[in-house]
Write an enzyme that holds these catalytic residues in place. Structure first.
Site, mmCIF file in Angstrom:
data_model
loop_
_atom_site.group_PDB
_atom_site.id
_atom_site.type_symbol
_atom_site.label_atom_id
_atom_site.label_comp_id
_atom_site.label_asym_id
_atom_site.label_seq_id
_atom_site.Cartn_x
_atom_site.Cartn_y
_atom_site.Cartn_z
ATOM 1 N N CYS A 115 0.865 -1.170 0.000
ATOM 2 C CA CYS A 115 0.000 0.000 0.000
ATOM 3 C C CYS A 115 0.897 1.214 0.000
ATOM 4 O O CYS A 115 2.112 1.097 0.107
ATOM 5 C CB CYS A 115 -0.948 -0.014 1.192
ATOM 6 S SG CYS A 115 -0.141 0.364 2.727
ATOM 7 N N ARG A 120 3.883 -3.339 4.461
ATOM 8 C CA ARG A 120 2.863 -3.770 5.426
ATOM 9 C C ARG A 120 2.473 -5.238 5.314
ATOM 10 O O ARG A 120 1.329 -5.575 4.977
ATOM 11 C CB ARG A 120 1.613 -2.893 5.301
ATOM 12 C CG ARG A 120 1.853 -1.485 5.732
ATOM 13 C CD ARG A 120 0.623 -0.650 5.615
ATOM 14 N NE ARG A 120 -0.134 -0.566 6.841
ATOM 15 C CZ ARG A 120 -1.218 0.193 6.994
ATOM 16 N NH1 ARG A 120 -1.661 0.905 5.998
ATOM 17 N NH2 ARG A 120 -1.846 0.230 8.128
ATOM 18 N N ASP A 305 -0.094 8.064 12.883
ATOM 19 C CA ASP A 305 -1.240 8.635 12.160
ATOM 20 C C ASP A 305 -1.401 10.144 12.396
ATOM 21 O O ASP A 305 -2.270 10.768 11.794
ATOM 22 C CB ASP A 305 -2.537 7.910 12.560
ATOM 23 C CG ASP A 305 -2.630 6.523 11.937
ATOM 24 O OD1 ASP A 305 -1.780 6.185 11.091
ATOM 25 O OD2 ASP A 305 -3.560 5.768 12.294
ATOM 26 N N ARG A 397 -11.861 8.080 3.237
ATOM 27 C CA ARG A 397 -11.714 6.801 3.950
ATOM 28 C C ARG A 397 -11.620 7.015 5.453
ATOM 29 O O ARG A 397 -11.801 6.075 6.212
ATOM 30 C CB ARG A 397 -10.442 6.072 3.472
ATOM 31 C CG ARG A 397 -10.526 5.598 2.045
ATOM 32 C CD ARG A 397 -9.297 4.821 1.670
ATOM 33 N NE ARG A 397 -8.936 3.931 2.759
ATOM 34 C CZ ARG A 397 -7.686 3.701 3.169
ATOM 35 N NH1 ARG A 397 -6.680 4.271 2.573
ATOM 36 N NH2 ARG A 397 -7.451 2.887 4.166
HETATM 37 C C1 UD1 Z 1 -3.082 0.169 12.308
HETATM 38 C C2 UD1 Z 1 -3.947 1.344 11.887
HETATM 39 C C3 UD1 Z 1 -3.106 2.405 11.194
HETATM 40 C C4 UD1 Z 1 -1.937 2.804 12.073
HETATM 41 C C5 UD1 Z 1 -1.146 1.582 12.534
HETATM 42 C C6 UD1 Z 1 -0.054 1.919 13.519
HETATM 43 C C7 UD1 Z 1 -6.101 0.320 11.449
HETATM 44 C C8 UD1 Z 1 -7.121 -0.079 10.440
HETATM 45 N N1 UD1 Z 1 -4.975 0.855 10.965
HETATM 46 O O1 UD1 Z 1 -2.557 -0.413 11.114
HETATM 47 O O2 UD1 Z 1 -3.935 3.537 10.934
HETATM 48 O O3 UD1 Z 1 -1.074 3.660 11.354
HETATM 49 O O4 UD1 Z 1 -2.036 0.637 13.160
HETATM 50 O O5 UD1 Z 1 -0.562 2.575 14.619
HETATM 51 O O6 UD1 Z 1 -6.304 0.194 12.643
HETATM 52 N N2 UD1 Z 1 3.955 -5.300 10.370
HETATM 53 C C9 UD1 Z 1 4.675 -6.382 9.913
HETATM 54 N N3 UD1 Z 1 4.077 -7.598 9.916
HETATM 55 C C10 UD1 Z 1 2.795 -7.785 10.374
HETATM 56 C C11 UD1 Z 1 2.084 -6.669 10.854
HETATM 57 C C12 UD1 Z 1 2.682 -5.430 10.840
HETATM 58 O O7 UD1 Z 1 5.818 -6.245 9.498
HETATM 59 O O8 UD1 Z 1 2.308 -8.928 10.357
HETATM 60 C C13 UD1 Z 1 4.587 -3.959 10.326
HETATM 61 C C14 UD1 Z 1 3.852 -3.077 9.310
HETATM 62 O O9 UD1 Z 1 4.369 -3.231 8.028
HETATM 63 C C15 UD1 Z 1 4.143 -1.705 9.874
HETATM 64 C C16 UD1 Z 1 4.162 -1.921 11.379
HETATM 65 O O10 UD1 Z 1 4.391 -3.294 11.577
HETATM 66 O O11 UD1 Z 1 5.386 -1.238 9.455
HETATM 67 C C17 UD1 Z 1 2.888 -1.502 12.087
HETATM 68 O O12 UD1 Z 1 1.803 -2.295 11.643
HETATM 69 P P1 UD1 Z 1 0.499 -2.547 12.532
HETATM 70 O O13 UD1 Z 1 0.736 -2.079 13.936
HETATM 71 O O14 UD1 Z 1 0.082 -3.957 12.321
HETATM 72 O O15 UD1 Z 1 -0.530 -1.553 11.860
HETATM 73 P P2 UD1 Z 1 -1.900 -1.872 11.143
HETATM 74 O O16 UD1 Z 1 -2.738 -2.754 12.023
HETATM 75 O O17 UD1 Z 1 -1.679 -2.270 9.742
#
Ligand code: UD1
Length: 418
Positions: A115, A120, A305, A397
């Site tokens: 994205c 991500r 955010d 969004r």
């Molecule tokens: C959620 C929020 C988003 C916010 C983010 C961090 C929602 C819908 N979105 O996104 O607005 O910016 O939290 O506060 O609630 N990662 C990995 N592997 C994984 C999961 C995450 O490498 O399996 C990495 C991601 O690429 C990113 C980081 O961890 O760099 C944070 O991701 P995560 O905390 O999971 O955020 P989201 O749930 O995607």
């Protein structure tokens, strides 16, 4: 495509109300899959991502309707497949993985893909679900998950406190056999809101809001009525709107206690904030803003955010400051657009160096992701002349009726429909 035209330079004054939280509503909607019996959710924001989630729930066999800010849902015959057409438009669709595996023992969810703000991946979600007995194959662009019998309680330590990963696991563990302990879990308020919703449905969860969450699986969950928390990022964006335009806003339904890190940085910059009965008053303390250094962190640190919005404000601060992005690897797309408005921002890796320039001048700019778009709107509200923000479907969004709310407090902002 719709765009926003903003005539900047008007101090915003008056009362602005915060909507329900998008990031809390999205997982809670997916958790509706787990409930036997009707669910009524209130304070659900009318946003594109919510409509996408409702479409997905309907496809998965959960019939939903959206009236005003209320969602009514009831699940009957669930289907285990989330198609690419929906997942590609909203990464949070991957949150149906945990509930589907817990309920049906199988799930086919399209892989979200990249994205605009980085790769991500969802590897941490999958690794944790594997510890609960699930097996995954990635084929034909889909994550295919299966488990024999029910998911089993497990002791899981996340490599990183992933928000979505913690949410997926909370949902999966609620209906698993035995106890699940999630260590290094995300502490974000939206995770807490999901846990509270699950508890209202009959789940047995403790420790949410800390980094160790314990979930004791139950046989089934029932429906309930639940009010979604207000949106802390929308509230924070309006705080910046008051400061950047040198106006004064009374922010209603503001989840102030969840905005500690944001309030701390704003105060350091010279913004005056005061909580009164149910609202927060925001204005500059003595007219002058000072630049600061900020690093994004998981909650309770400064939220990623709210990074782009603070950068817009720093264009109006005295001196230089830095913005370090520690959560996402590619979240500076707003920088070049701010530069088009006259900002002095230099990028070095994951750090942006911002030197206050005192004024910005309106120009056409292009929104690239949700929070980047918000920063361009804020910059446009304070810039001299007209700013045209293109590609505002990103904003739609995440911000409910943004142009209506901002024009209600004096902003000269209008939507031009394509
Ligand atoms: C959620 C929020 C988003 C916010 C983010 C961090 C929602 C819908 N979105 O996104 O607005 O910016 O939290 O506060 O609630 N990662 C990995 N592997 C994984 C999961 C995450 O490498 O399996 C990495 C991601 O690429 C990113 C980081 O961890 O760099 C944070 O991701 P995560 O905390 O999971 O955020 P989201 O749930 O995607």
């Amino acid at each position: 495509m719709d765009k926003l035209i903003i005539e900047g330079g008007v101090p915003l004054e008056g009362e602005i109300r915060v909507s329900g939280s998008k990031n809390a509503a999205l997982p809670i909607l997916m958790a509706c899959l787990l409930a036997q019996g009707p669910v009524e959710l209130s304070n659900v924001p009318r946003l594109a991502d919510i409509h996408t989630s409702l479409k997905l729930l309907n496809i998965l066999g959960c019939s939903c309707s959206f009236e005003g800010n209320r969602v009514y849902s009831e699940c009957r015959n669930l289907v285990p497949e989330a198609p690419y057409e929906l997942v590609k438009t909203m990464r949070a669709s991957v949150l149906c993985l945990g509930p589907l595996l817990a309920l049906l023992g199988e799930a086919r969810v399209a892989l979200p893909g990249g994205c605009a703000i980085g790769a991500r991946p969802v590897d941490l979600h999958l690794k944790a679900l594997e510890k609960m007995g699930a097996e995954f194959k990635l084929t034909e662009g889909y994550i295919k998950g299966t488990c024999k019998g029910r998911l089993k309680g497990a002791h899981i330590t996340f490599d990183f406190p992933t928000v979505g990963g913690t949410e997926n696991l909370l949902m999966a563990a609620s209906l698993a056999d035995g106890e699940t302990i999630l260590e290094n879990a995300a502490r974000e308020p939206e995770v807490v809101d999901l846990a509270n919703f699950l508890i209202a449905c009959g789940a047995d969860i403790s420790g949410h809001g800390t980094s160790v969450i314990t979930v004791r699986g139950v046989d089934s969950l029932k429906g309930c009525a639940y009010r979604v928390m207000p949106d802390r990022i929308e509230a924070g964006t309006y705080m910046v709107a008051a400061a950047i335009t040198d106006g004064e806003l009374r922010i209603m339904d503001c989840p102030y206690q969840e905005l500690d890190a944001v309030a701390y940085k704003l105060r350091e910059m010279g913004v005056w904030l005061q909580e009164e009965n149910g609202y927060v008053l925001v204005r500059r303390e003595n007219g002058v803003l000072r630049n600061v250094d900020v690093t994004t962190q998981p909650f309770p640190g400064y939220p990623t955010d709210m990074q782009a919005q603070l950068m817009a404000l720093m264009c109006f601060g005295e001196g230089a400051g830095t913005v370090e992005e520690k959560i996402f690897e590619n979240r500076f797309m707003h920088v070049l657009e701010l530069v088009r408005l006259g900002a002095d921002v230099r990028l070095r890796g994951r750090t942006a160096m911002v030197r206050g320039v005192g004024k910005l001048v309106g120009a056409p700019v292009m929104a690239s992701d949700l929070r980047a778009s918000a920063s361009l709107v804020l910059a446009g509200l304070a810039a001299q002349g007209a700013t045209e923000v293109q590609r505002i479907y990103h904003l739609d969004r995440g911000y409910e009726r943004i142009e209506e709310k901002l024009s209600g407090v004096g902003g000269r902002i209008r939507r031009v429909r394509a």
